[in-house]
Design a protein around this motif. Sequence first.
Motif, mmCIF file in Angstrom:
data_model
loop_
_atom_site.group_PDB
_atom_site.id
_atom_site.type_symbol
_atom_site.label_atom_id
_atom_site.label_comp_id
_atom_site.label_asym_id
_atom_site.label_seq_id
_atom_site.Cartn_x
_atom_site.Cartn_y
_atom_site.Cartn_z
ATOM 1 N N ASN A 198 0.827 -1.210 0.000
ATOM 2 C CA ASN A 198 0.000 0.000 0.000
ATOM 3 C C ASN A 198 0.859 1.256 0.000
ATOM 4 O O ASN A 198 0.546 2.250 -0.676
ATOM 5 C CB ASN A 198 -0.932 -0.001 1.220
ATOM 6 C CG ASN A 198 -1.979 -1.096 1.148
ATOM 7 O OD1 ASN A 198 -2.407 -1.469 0.045
ATOM 8 N ND2 ASN A 198 -2.399 -1.621 2.286
ATOM 9 N N ASP A 199 1.971 1.202 0.784
ATOM 10 C CA ASP A 199 2.863 2.365 0.805
ATOM 11 C C ASP A 199 3.488 2.605 -0.567
ATOM 12 O O ASP A 199 3.592 3.762 -1.025
ATOM 13 C CB ASP A 199 3.972 2.155 1.849
ATOM 14 C CG ASP A 199 3.431 2.183 3.268
ATOM 15 O OD1 ASP A 199 2.328 2.750 3.455
ATOM 16 O OD2 ASP A 199 4.083 1.625 4.167
ATOM 17 N N SER A 200 3.900 1.508 -1.204
ATOM 18 C CA SER A 200 4.485 1.674 -2.549
ATOM 19 C C SER A 200 3.451 2.184 -3.538
ATOM 20 O O SER A 200 3.734 3.037 -4.385
ATOM 21 C CB SER A 200 5.063 0.338 -3.016
ATOM 22 O OG SER A 200 4.032 -0.637 -3.116
ATOM 23 N N ASN A 201 2.207 1.681 -3.401
ATOM 24 C CA ASN A 201 1.141 2.179 -4.285
ATOM 25 C C ASN A 201 0.857 3.645 -4.018
ATOM 26 O O ASN A 201 0.644 4.433 -4.960
ATOM 27 C CB ASN A 201 -0.126 1.347 -4.080
ATOM 28 C CG ASN A 201 0.029 -0.075 -4.591
ATOM 29 O OD1 ASN A 201 0.817 -0.317 -5.509
ATOM 30 N ND2 ASN A 201 -0.697 -1.010 -4.012
ATOM 31 N N GLU A 202 0.850 4.024 -2.736
ATOM 32 C CA GLU A 202 0.614 5.431 -2.407
ATOM 33 C C GLU A 202 1.747 6.313 -2.939
ATOM 34 O O GLU A 202 1.501 7.403 -3.466
ATOM 35 C CB GLU A 202 0.483 5.589 -0.888
ATOM 36 C CG GLU A 202 -0.810 5.004 -0.317
ATOM 37 C CD GLU A 202 -0.887 5.147 1.179
ATOM 38 O OE1 GLU A 202 0.097 5.682 1.760
ATOM 39 O OE2 GLU A 202 -1.906 4.738 1.767
ATOM 40 N N ALA A 203 2.995 5.824 -2.777
ATOM 41 C CA ALA A 203 4.117 6.611 -3.310
ATOM 42 C C ALA A 203 4.032 6.729 -4.825
ATOM 43 O O ALA A 203 4.294 7.807 -5.400
ATOM 44 C CB ALA A 203 5.439 5.937 -2.907
ATOM 45 N N HIS A 204 3.626 5.640 -5.486
ATOM 46 C CA HIS A 204 3.472 5.678 -6.938
ATOM 47 C C HIS A 204 2.366 6.655 -7.332
ATOM 48 O O HIS A 204 2.523 7.445 -8.295
ATOM 49 C CB HIS A 204 3.155 4.265 -7.433
ATOM 50 C CG HIS A 204 3.079 4.159 -8.926
ATOM 51 N ND1 HIS A 204 4.162 4.364 -9.755
ATOM 52 C CD2 HIS A 204 2.016 3.873 -9.741
ATOM 53 C CE1 HIS A 204 3.784 4.208 -11.009
ATOM 54 N NE2 HIS A 204 2.488 3.907 -11.020
ATOM 55 N N SER A 226 2.134 14.143 -8.776
ATOM 56 C CA SER A 226 3.121 15.216 -8.917
ATOM 57 C C SER A 226 3.470 15.466 -10.384
ATOM 58 O O SER A 226 3.556 16.624 -10.832
ATOM 59 C CB SER A 226 4.366 14.860 -8.118
ATOM 60 O OG SER A 226 5.363 15.829 -8.284
ATOM 61 N N LEU A 227 3.635 14.372 -11.144
ATOM 62 C CA LEU A 227 3.934 14.536 -12.569
ATOM 63 C C LEU A 227 2.771 15.184 -13.319
ATOM 64 O O LEU A 227 2.975 16.042 -14.201
ATOM 65 C CB LEU A 227 4.263 13.174 -13.182
ATOM 66 C CG LEU A 227 5.593 12.543 -12.733
ATOM 67 C CD1 LEU A 227 5.715 11.137 -13.300
ATOM 68 C CD2 LEU A 227 6.770 13.402 -13.178
ATOM 69 N N LYS A 228 1.567 14.797 -12.963
ATOM 70 C CA LYS A 228 0.407 15.417 -13.594
ATOM 71 C C LYS A 228 0.348 16.909 -13.277
ATOM 72 O O LYS A 228 0.030 17.738 -14.163
ATOM 73 C CB LYS A 228 -0.873 14.732 -13.120
ATOM 74 C CG LYS A 228 -1.088 13.353 -13.724
ATOM 75 C CD LYS A 228 -2.386 12.756 -13.236
ATOM 76 C CE LYS A 228 -2.632 11.381 -13.864
ATOM 77 N NZ LYS A 228 -3.902 10.776 -13.382
ATOM 78 N N ASN A 229 0.649 17.249 -12.022
ATOM 79 C CA ASN A 229 0.655 18.663 -11.652
ATOM 80 C C ASN A 229 1.727 19.428 -12.433
ATOM 81 O O ASN A 229 1.498 20.558 -12.898
ATOM 82 C CB ASN A 229 0.889 18.820 -10.149
ATOM 83 C CG ASN A 229 -0.279 18.298 -9.332
ATOM 84 O OD1 ASN A 229 -1.422 18.342 -9.798
ATOM 85 N ND2 ASN A 229 -0.012 17.802 -8.136
ATOM 86 N N THR A 261 0.518 19.914 -15.904
ATOM 87 C CA THR A 261 -0.496 20.992 -15.943
ATOM 88 C C THR A 261 0.171 22.362 -15.871
ATOM 89 O O THR A 261 -0.196 23.304 -16.596
ATOM 90 C CB THR A 261 -1.467 20.812 -14.775
ATOM 91 O OG1 THR A 261 -2.053 19.508 -14.843
ATOM 92 C CG2 THR A 261 -2.586 21.842 -14.835
ATOM 93 N N GLU A 262 1.179 22.497 -14.989
ATOM 94 C CA GLU A 262 1.900 23.768 -14.889
ATOM 95 C C GLU A 262 2.628 24.090 -16.192
ATOM 96 O O GLU A 262 2.611 25.254 -16.656
ATOM 97 C CB GLU A 262 2.900 23.698 -13.736
ATOM 98 C CG GLU A 262 2.238 23.648 -12.355
ATOM 99 C CD GLU A 262 3.263 23.510 -11.255
ATOM 100 O OE1 GLU A 262 4.464 23.430 -11.594
ATOM 101 O OE2 GLU A 262 2.878 23.488 -10.072
ATOM 102 N N LEU A 263 3.243 23.070 -16.798
ATOM 103 C CA LEU A 263 3.936 23.318 -18.067
ATOM 104 C C LEU A 263 2.962 23.698 -19.182
ATOM 105 O O LEU A 263 3.255 24.571 -20.013
ATOM 106 C CB LEU A 263 4.726 22.068 -18.476
ATOM 107 C CG LEU A 263 5.943 21.741 -17.597
ATOM 108 C CD1 LEU A 263 6.549 20.399 -18.001
ATOM 109 C CD2 LEU A 263 6.997 22.850 -17.716
#
Length: 230
Positions: free
Chosen positions: A160-166, A172-175, A178-180
């Motif tokens: 679950n922790d690895s899934n949450e980190a993923h 973060s990449l999506k954000n 979006t910023e780019l």
Amino acid sequence: MSLQWTLIAGFLYLEIGIVLLLVLPVASPRRWNSLFKSKFLQGLQRQAGVYFMILLAVLVLFLLDAIREMRKYSNTESEEHGHAHLDREMQGSMRLFRAQRNFYISGFALFLSLVIRRLVILISAQATLQAQSEASMRQAQSATTAAKSLLAQRGEIEQNDSNEAHDKEITSLKNKITELEDDLKLEKKDKSALKQQADNLAKEYDRLAEEHSKLQKKVTIGGVGDKKEE
């Protein structure tokens, strides 16, 4: 056989039967222990030590009496001469035989009393050890099950922790994307504004150049007219 020796012989036979019951695989040590700890025997156990010591004392007294009789009639036979009366000799031999018989009866009864007491203690200890070993096995099995469940839960938590980190990384990449995209849109707007401003400046430059050309023509025409008048 006198009454007391008849009772001791019966007690000896009873002891032999008890020893056979305890030695042979008639019942498990747990059942024997439950029988030993029954209410009836527990009531007798409070005074069992006193009764056992009294029984040992009685058996020791009869054993000593049998030894005394054996020595007495053995000495009598050794003192008698070969010309003694046959009936007296037979009576002495019979009394010696009875004394030896009583010696063996009391000796074996005393010995089996100690054996029975020791067997009872050992059977109770064996039943206790079996109960403790079974409890230890159950504790070990429960501990193993708990350890397996904890390891499974730990694996699930790590997954679950690895899934949450993923998921966080993807978010973060999506954000960032979006910023780019927003920055790209702003750059496009700035570029179109600059292009429009450049077009306007070019138009204004062309207009000013045209006006400058017109003014220059006027100035040129005005200078020619002045020369003709002169």
